[in-house]
Design a protein around this motif. Structure first.
Motif, PDB file in Angstrom:
ATOM      1  N   ALA A 155       0.826  -1.212   0.000  1.00  0.00           N
ATOM      2  CA  ALA A 155       0.000   0.000   0.000  1.00  0.00           C
ATOM      3  C   ALA A 155       0.861   1.263   0.000  1.00  0.00           C
ATOM      4  O   ALA A 155       0.560   2.231  -0.718  1.00  0.00           O
ATOM      5  CB  ALA A 155      -0.924  -0.003   1.215  1.00  0.00           C
ATOM      6  N   GLU A 159       0.800   4.012  -3.053  1.00  0.00           N
ATOM      7  CA  GLU A 159       0.546   5.443  -2.880  1.00  0.00           C
ATOM      8  C   GLU A 159       1.689   6.271  -3.461  1.00  0.00           C
ATOM      9  O   GLU A 159       1.472   7.327  -4.060  1.00  0.00           O
ATOM     10  CB  GLU A 159       0.340   5.765  -1.403  1.00  0.00           C
ATOM     11  CG  GLU A 159      -0.979   5.230  -0.853  1.00  0.00           C
ATOM     12  CD  GLU A 159      -1.212   5.640   0.601  1.00  0.00           C
ATOM     13  OE1 GLU A 159      -0.442   6.483   1.118  1.00  0.00           O
ATOM     14  OE2 GLU A 159      -2.156   5.111   1.221  1.00  0.00           O
ATOM     15  N   ARG A 160       2.928   5.779  -3.312  1.00  0.00           N
ATOM     16  CA  ARG A 160       4.077   6.499  -3.868  1.00  0.00           C
ATOM     17  C   ARG A 160       4.007   6.523  -5.394  1.00  0.00           C
ATOM     18  O   ARG A 160       4.210   7.566  -6.020  1.00  0.00           O
ATOM     19  CB  ARG A 160       5.377   5.825  -3.426  1.00  0.00           C
ATOM     20  CG  ARG A 160       6.643   6.575  -3.872  1.00  0.00           C
ATOM     21  CD  ARG A 160       7.879   5.727  -3.710  1.00  0.00           C
ATOM     22  NE  ARG A 160       7.910   4.609  -4.639  1.00  0.00           N
ATOM     23  CZ  ARG A 160       8.254   4.724  -5.926  1.00  0.00           C
ATOM     24  NH1 ARG A 160       8.566   5.913  -6.444  1.00  0.00           N
ATOM     25  NH2 ARG A 160       8.281   3.657  -6.709  1.00  0.00           N
ATOM     26  N   LYS A 162       1.320   6.099  -7.306  1.00  0.00           N
ATOM     27  CA  LYS A 162       0.187   6.920  -7.731  1.00  0.00           C
ATOM     28  C   LYS A 162       0.574   8.400  -7.725  1.00  0.00           C
ATOM     29  O   LYS A 162       0.269   9.153  -8.653  1.00  0.00           O
ATOM     30  CB  LYS A 162      -1.011   6.664  -6.813  1.00  0.00           C
ATOM     31  CG  LYS A 162      -2.282   7.457  -7.190  1.00  0.00           C
ATOM     32  CD  LYS A 162      -2.412   8.725  -6.333  1.00  0.00           C
ATOM     33  CE  LYS A 162      -3.649   9.522  -6.703  1.00  0.00           C
ATOM     34  NZ  LYS A 162      -4.790   9.227  -5.858  1.00  0.00           N
ATOM     35  N   PHE A 227      -7.816   7.516  -2.674  1.00  0.00           N
ATOM     36  CA  PHE A 227      -6.903   6.370  -2.755  1.00  0.00           C
ATOM     37  C   PHE A 227      -5.847   6.481  -1.655  1.00  0.00           C
ATOM     38  O   PHE A 227      -4.796   7.092  -1.830  1.00  0.00           O
ATOM     39  CB  PHE A 227      -6.239   6.301  -4.132  1.00  0.00           C
ATOM     40  CG  PHE A 227      -5.367   5.083  -4.303  1.00  0.00           C
ATOM     41  CD1 PHE A 227      -5.930   3.856  -4.588  1.00  0.00           C
ATOM     42  CD2 PHE A 227      -3.984   5.171  -4.175  1.00  0.00           C
ATOM     43  CE1 PHE A 227      -5.132   2.717  -4.736  1.00  0.00           C
ATOM     44  CE2 PHE A 227      -3.182   4.048  -4.324  1.00  0.00           C
ATOM     45  CZ  PHE A 227      -3.760   2.823  -4.605  1.00  0.00           C
ATOM     46  N   HIS A 228      -6.164   5.881  -0.490  1.00  0.00           N
ATOM     47  CA  HIS A 228      -5.236   5.871   0.646  1.00  0.00           C
ATOM     48  C   HIS A 228      -5.277   4.495   1.315  1.00  0.00           C
ATOM     49  O   HIS A 228      -5.720   4.365   2.460  1.00  0.00           O
ATOM     50  CB  HIS A 228      -5.610   6.952   1.664  1.00  0.00           C
ATOM     51  CG  HIS A 228      -5.609   8.333   1.110  1.00  0.00           C
ATOM     52  ND1 HIS A 228      -4.456   8.981   0.707  1.00  0.00           N
ATOM     53  CD2 HIS A 228      -6.626   9.202   0.878  1.00  0.00           C
ATOM     54  CE1 HIS A 228      -4.750  10.190   0.269  1.00  0.00           C
ATOM     55  NE2 HIS A 228      -6.067  10.337   0.353  1.00  0.00           N
ATOM     56  N   LYS A 231      -3.777   4.015   4.919  1.00  0.00           N
ATOM     57  CA  LYS A 231      -4.446   4.630   6.069  1.00  0.00           C
ATOM     58  C   LYS A 231      -5.260   3.607   6.848  1.00  0.00           C
ATOM     59  O   LYS A 231      -5.109   3.457   8.075  1.00  0.00           O
ATOM     60  CB  LYS A 231      -5.342   5.768   5.587  1.00  0.00           C
ATOM     61  CG  LYS A 231      -6.102   6.478   6.691  1.00  0.00           C
ATOM     62  CD  LYS A 231      -6.974   7.589   6.116  1.00  0.00           C
ATOM     63  CE  LYS A 231      -7.785   8.270   7.197  1.00  0.00           C
ATOM     64  NZ  LYS A 231      -8.670   9.322   6.637  1.00  0.00           N
ATOM     65  N   SER A 283      -8.921  -1.808   2.000  1.00  0.00           N
ATOM     66  CA  SER A 283      -7.599  -1.526   1.452  1.00  0.00           C
ATOM     67  C   SER A 283      -7.252  -2.489   0.324  1.00  0.00           C
ATOM     68  O   SER A 283      -6.658  -2.093  -0.684  1.00  0.00           O
ATOM     69  CB  SER A 283      -6.540  -1.594   2.547  1.00  0.00           C
ATOM     70  OG  SER A 283      -6.722  -0.570   3.494  1.00  0.00           O
TER      71      SER A 283
END
Length: 361
Positions: A155, A159-160, A162, A227-228, A231, A283
């Motif tokens: 995840a 995120e990185r 994206k 989009f997290h 989290k 997630s």
């Protein structure tokens, strides 16, 4: 935890078994008889009455039977009604003052006793559901923590990637978000003009349009502001760490009896595990969307859509696999850049190992 009472003894005078303590353990036997096609009044050792309607009782189980399955037996005899064959929907109960078990209809007992028995039964069943759920799930908390940590690694990387994709190819992201808002179909609209009719004013024609469809855009959520995936995984991890248990039923039982004395504490612990499961699965859905967006099919389709003769977009992509993952190269506004997706972010994390609900019989 409910302790098993002493083995019941047969009282031949009443032709019913004697239970000096509440026989909650008989619930599973009763349910097994019903599942095997038996009838409530097949249960051994029942007290068929007559029983005073004013006697307090505790429920062991509720039941409902089909008239057709009763055959020639007719209705079920109620211990509080004589006994009379009176009902098909009722309760399997323990009557403390008689130290016996019996069958009574839902509308046969004193209303106040019925209310108290129902409240106590519901509270006890909630506690039992929570206990059973925790006994099953607590030994799996280490497995759940390992799954969360594996998913969290993916995840954070997703995120990185994206964020890097949005920074490196902002025009492409803006164009694709417009596609998402219009339904997610990658296509172009072409204008065509009818041939002139022989009849009618010369020089007049009618403009028509047709849609050229390239394909569907997958993984739209990977471009959204929501989009997290990391989290929810961090929250889920904190819940699991608080309930971490050794991998054995004995350790789970010890944790339950030492840390969760009240029904409210049991239910709270169970709800924490259920919440962690929902957060983990949410997630995983986001990570699935991420993999769909950065799949070879999706990137090739986007590139075909952007490079179509009817397109006014000025970007292109190339998808290449290599030993350690995938490289996506792109050109936008004359500038070249690349993204590297390592294997850890391309594979699906483990499924959630804990039960999704607190089901009971």
């Amino acid at each position: 935890m409910v302790k098993r009472a002493e083995a019941p003894k047969l009282d031949s005078a009443k032709a019913a078994r004697v239970y000096k303590e509440f026989p909650g353990y008989e619930r599973s036997t009763f349910i097994d008889i019903m599942k095997a096609g038996g009838q409530p009044d097949d249960f051994p050792g029942l007290d068929f009455g007559p029983v005073l309607k004013t006697l307090p009782f505790r429920k062991i189980a509720d039941f409902h039977v089909s008239r057709e399955k009763r055959g020639d037996r007719g209705m079920i005899p109620c211990a509080m009604c004589g006994p009379k064959e009176k009902f098909l929907e009722g309760s399997f109960v323990w009557i403390e003052s008689r130290q016996s078990i019996a069958l009574i209809g839902h509308c046969c007992a004193d209303k106040e006793n019925q209310r108290r028995a129902e409240e106590e039964y519901l509270e006890r069943m909630e506690r039992t559901r929570a206990e059973d759920f925790l006994l099953t799930c607590l030994p799996l908390t280490k497995t759940a923590l390992a799954a969360i940590d594996q998913a969290l690694t993916a995840a954070v990387e997703a995120e990185r990637i994206k964020g890097a994709f949005s920074r490196k190819f902002p025009a492409a992201v803006q164009a694709l978000k417009a596609v998402i808002k219009s339904g997610g179909m990658l296509g172009h609209t072409e204008k065509t003009k009818d041939q002139f009719d022989e009849v009618g004013p010369r020089g007049l024609g009618r403009l028509n349009t047709r849609t050229v469809t390239i394909g569907h855009l997958f993984g739209a959520s990977a471009l959204g502001s929501g989009f997290h995936p990391a989290k929810d995984l961090r929250v889920a991890r904190s819940r699991i760490v608080a309930l971490l248990c050794e991998e054995s039923p004995e350790a789970a039982l010890e944790l339950i009896t030492s840390s969760y004395a009240s029904a409210d504490e049991l239910k709270k612990a169970a709800k924490l595990l259920l919440a962690a499961g929902k957060e983990y699965k949410h997630s995983l859905r986001l990570l699935q969307e991420f993999r769909a967006f950065f799949s070879e099919y999706n990137i090739v389709t986007i590139n075909e859509w952007a490079g179509h003769p009817l397109s006014d977009h000025r970007f292109s992509f190339e998808y290449r696999r290599h030993a350690n993952g995938v490289r996506i190269s792109g050109i936008e506004a004359g500038a070249f850049d690349t993204l590297h997706l390592e294997g850890s972010v391309l594979g699906a994390p483990p499924e959630w190992p804990l039960a999704p609900t607190m089901n009971a019989e």
